[in-house]
Design an enzyme around this catalytic site. Structure first.
Site, mmCIF file in Angstrom:
data_model
loop_
_atom_site.group_PDB
_atom_site.id
_atom_site.type_symbol
_atom_site.label_atom_id
_atom_site.label_comp_id
_atom_site.label_asym_id
_atom_site.label_seq_id
_atom_site.Cartn_x
_atom_site.Cartn_y
_atom_site.Cartn_z
ATOM 1 N N ASP A 263 0.861 -1.164 0.000
ATOM 2 C CA ASP A 263 0.000 0.000 0.000
ATOM 3 C C ASP A 263 0.914 1.235 0.000
ATOM 4 O O ASP A 263 2.131 1.134 0.164
ATOM 5 C CB ASP A 263 -0.955 -0.031 1.203
ATOM 6 C CG ASP A 263 -2.165 0.855 0.950
ATOM 7 O OD1 ASP A 263 -3.196 0.646 1.605
ATOM 8 O OD2 ASP A 263 -2.077 1.764 0.096
HETATM 9 C C1 GLC Z 1 -4.069 4.472 -0.237
HETATM 10 C C2 GLC Z 1 -5.027 3.359 0.145
HETATM 11 C C3 GLC Z 1 -5.184 2.297 -0.917
HETATM 12 C C4 GLC Z 1 -5.019 2.915 -2.286
HETATM 13 C C5 GLC Z 1 -3.570 3.370 -2.388
HETATM 14 C C6 GLC Z 1 -3.286 4.037 -3.744
HETATM 15 O O1 GLC Z 1 -3.300 4.860 0.870
HETATM 16 O O2 GLC Z 1 -4.790 2.711 1.382
HETATM 17 O O3 GLC Z 1 -6.471 1.689 -0.742
HETATM 18 O O4 GLC Z 1 -5.314 1.970 -3.301
HETATM 19 O O5 GLC Z 1 -3.216 4.254 -1.342
HETATM 20 O O6 GLC Z 1 -3.967 5.230 -3.836
#
Ligand code: GLC
Length: 734
Positions: A263
């Protein structure tokens, strides 16, 4: 490209080129406007000379933009490896559907699949290859902001939805209408202590496997191509560095051999987690755990090379990850066509086309839940209607993750009502929030939550049009930034200033229909006490106004049911229907009145239970009949019930089957949803609904951690919601 060509390509790469494939940045590192800053956007300290090696980017959108980017990138790329384009397409791409928690209330996996198919078409022609969806985190705590992205608190439904979304996105891998999916957030992110965002998760292996893992597995079994690691720890180890969950479970036990992406910033955050003393150690732990791509930090880019050259990690680890990334690019056909489905003409033709918006309107009407109706709804077009409140004509109806929504294309509540009613007036009347300075500190810029003009005059305007009306529709709720990522709340009621408006309107003595907009189950006791009808609208998306008007004017009869429990108050959180009994269950315990599992100052029961929802029809259930009361491993019990529509209005009933295992080698939930059937009944007609009960439906993770059923007594319930007491008993024989 053939496998041997892929192998040769891998062989030909320098170490820098290999590591570049494991880095994901956002588009603005490539002179493009990243439409949205997700996650903690900060200067990430990557070496500028390595940016051109990046293997993928996120959240840059548009066919023209992405084709230009890919061309510029490939010109500089010595080995001509195309970039992957990924994005957060959570509830629609440009045609925005209701938030996933609303979709979960449809109890209709086919409908949910259709939303994914439409999102995939719009995204594919706009140049996107992969979506960071479905989010299938199990949720039980309404304080957590991201419940809005989940499908709710039940595994039976979540597994159905996970499969539907992956199949909807990926279809037949056609480059012009499908995209790859990335299931998230693996694993257990939906169980943060106290519902606080990014907080510690404390789950034993049994709870994790029984309640939290099944939906991720369902997505993987449906063929999703990527898995995203979650921010949280499992048993003290952050998932992004957790070999047990990423290798032993995900790869060895489940056989997942595709790409794992972290993430946003999660690799770097292993240091603040306190599992890595510095970023080099963070890189080592993450790559060793099998995290292939480092999203939006320079940790891999700055440290993997040294780790290899100093012999701290084996180059094989890098090669395995790069191989998975190259295979994904090859499976998506990027080596043959680096633009995949990007097509400006098709973008014009399909994105937000009437056909897709029509489906979105239908989805709205099948996901808003009728929570209360004291003979007020549906209204008729001749009634004089006043629609008031901060959501009366608000275009912000799409929830926090609608990164590509066009607000000017959103049908507001007022827009929708005045198309169907002959006498509809509108006055917002009140600001959205008691105080939105917090939002300004988040950098959300201008005050988008306070009304311009004089508050008292605005209130009076709302009161005045309400006085002249036959029915008042009060459109209130949370601001969309009060839920979603970083949106945990310790108070889950509507902003106080809005309750003031509702009470002022109620005092006029007119019928009051309250439309509630929120990204979570709110504590609605005060709202219910001041409303004659309540429609839970979630954040309904582009077609919110029309879909809700279809329900309010009775063009569509509500059929949605709650996929997440609505607490009586925040003190009950986490609360969910499939809880364990305890040794002193409040209702059954004979121990004493005081010493039972209960609160002394609030009720034990939720305000609205899982599976609950009203219709304009009235449905009645007969007793359940079983064709036998003993089940064996290779037999089936047929359970039947007759459902009757005793009203003058045809409607759809969501017939729910629950089972309870009375005694197991570990304690078992008081109810578990095991089947759903939606039946459409004309006025004063009945239908017999049958469910087939099989042994495999009774399996669970037993005392010795095997997945099996155990002989004994079972109770079966069939009814309108999880509170049903319509019960029969059967026995499973060994
Ligand atoms: C964010 C979220 C995730 C998302 C990623 C990219 O922090 O936790 O769900 O897909 O970053 O934006």
């Amino acid at each position: 490209m053939k496998q041997e060509q892929l192998d040769e390509l891998l062989e030909s790469l320098t170490l820098d080129e290999k590591i570049g494939q494991l880095v994901q940045l956002n588009g603005n590192f490539f002179d493009s406007n990243e439409k949205v800053a997700t996650g903690p956007v900060q200067k990430i300290g990557i070496d500028k000379d390595k940016i051109h090696l990046t293997g993928s980017i996120l959240n840059t959108l548009g066919a023209k933009e992405l084709k230009t980017l890919q061309n510029a990138y490939l010109e500089k790329s010595e080995k001509k490896i195309p970039m992957l384009f990924m994005a957060d397409i959570i509830n629609g791409f440009k045609t925005i559907f209701p938030i996933p928690l609303g979709l979960g209330c449809s109890f209709d996996a086919e409908l949910v699949k259709k939303t994914a198919q439409i999102a995939a078409k719009e995204a594919a022609v706009s140049g996107i290859h992969i979506t960071f969806s479905p989010m299938v985190d199990m949720v039980r705590d309404a304080r957590w902001g991201r419940v809005m992205e989940s499908y709710g608190e039940d595994n039976f439904l979540n597994c159905e939805y996970a499969k539907a979304m992956v199949e909807g996105y990926q279809g037949n891998n056609d480059p012009h209408s499908t995209i790859a999916s990335c299931v998230k957030h693996f694993a257990g992110y939906g169980a943060p202590l106290a519902g606080k965002e990014y907080n510690t998760v404390e789950l034993g292996e049994r709870s994790l496997r029984e309640a939290y893992l099944p939906a991720y597995k369902a997505a993987i079994d449906a063929g999703c191509h990527l898995v995203m690691t979650s921010f949280n720890t499992i048993d003290g180890i952050p998932v992004t560095a957790n070999k047990w969950i990423l290798k032993d479970v995900l790869r060895d036990e489940w056989g997942f051999d595709e790409v794992v992406i972290s993430d946003h910033s999660a690799v770097k955050e292993l240091v603040p987690h306190g599992i890595a003393a510095h970023y080099e150690e963070a890189a080592k732990l993450a790559i060793e755990a099998g995290c292939d791509i480092d999203m939006m930090t320079a940790t891999y880019s700055n440290h993997l090379k040294d780790l290899v050259e100093s012999g701290q990690i084996d180059i094989q680890l890098i090669n395995e990850s790069v191989k998975r990334v190259l295979k994904l690019k090859n499976d998506l056909g990027l080596f043959e066509n680096p633009y995949r489905g990007a097509n400006e003409l098709e973008e014009q033709q399909y994105v937000m086309c009437d056909e897709f918006r029509k489906v979105a309107r239908e989805v709205v009407s099948k996901t808003c839940v009728l929570l209360k109706n004291d003979s007020v709804l549906p209204i008729n077009q001749n009634q004089r209607v006043a629609v008031v409140g901060p959501y009366a004509s608000n275009k912000n109806l799409s929830g926090m993750w609608s990164i590509n929504v066009d607000p000017d294309k959103v049908v507001t509540i007022y827009d929708g009502l005045k198309k169907q009613g002959k006498h509809v007036k509108c006055a917002e009347g009140y600001p959205m929030m008691d105080d939105d300075s917090l939002f300004e500190s988040f950098g959300y810029g201008k005050k988008e939550t306070n009304l311009t003009g004089n508050k008292d005059e605005k209130i009076q305007e709302a009161i005045d049009i309400a006085k002249e009306s036959d029915v008042v529709i009060v459109a209130i709720g949370e601001h969309s930034h009060q839920s979603g990522e970083g949106g945990a709340r310790g108070d889950i009621t509507i902003p106080k200033v809005q309750l003031e408006l509702l009470k002022a309107i109620k005092k006029l003595g007119k019928p009051v229909v309250t439309l509630v907009f929120s990204g979570r189950p709110l504590a609605l006791k005060d709202v219910a006490e001041n409303s004659d009808a309540i429609l839970q609208c979630w954040f309904p998306g582009t077609e919110g106004g029309d879909g809700i008007a279809d329900l309010v004017y009775g063009k569509v009869n509500p059929s949605a049911r709650l996929s997440m429990t609505f607490p009586y108050s925040v003190g009950q959180c986490p609360i969910y229907y499939n809880h364990m009994s305890t040794g002193r269950p409040a209702l059954e315990s004979t121990h004493s009145k005081r010493f039972t599992s209960r609160y002394i100052d609030i009720p034990n029961d939720p305000y609205y239970c899982f599976g609950y929802g009203l219709s304009y029809s009235e449905f009645e259930y007969s007793d359940i009949t079983l064709d036998k009361t003993t089940l064996t491993n290779d037999s089936t019990i047929t359970a039947s019930v007759t459902v009757s529509n005793t009203s003058d209005i045809s409607g759809e009933e969501v017939v729910q089957l629950y089972i309870r295992d009375i005694a197991g080698s570990v304690v078992r939930p008081v109810k578990e949803l095991k089947g759903v059937q939606k039946v459409y009944l004309a006025p004063h007609t009945s239908q017999t609904v049958t469910f087939e009960i099989k042994e495999e439906m009774l399996r669970f993770i037993t005392k010795d951690m095997s997945f099996a059923s155990e002989p004994g007594e079972f109770h079966i319930f069939i009814g309108h919601d999880s509170n049903t007491q319509n019960k029969q008993i059967f026995t499973l024989e060994s």
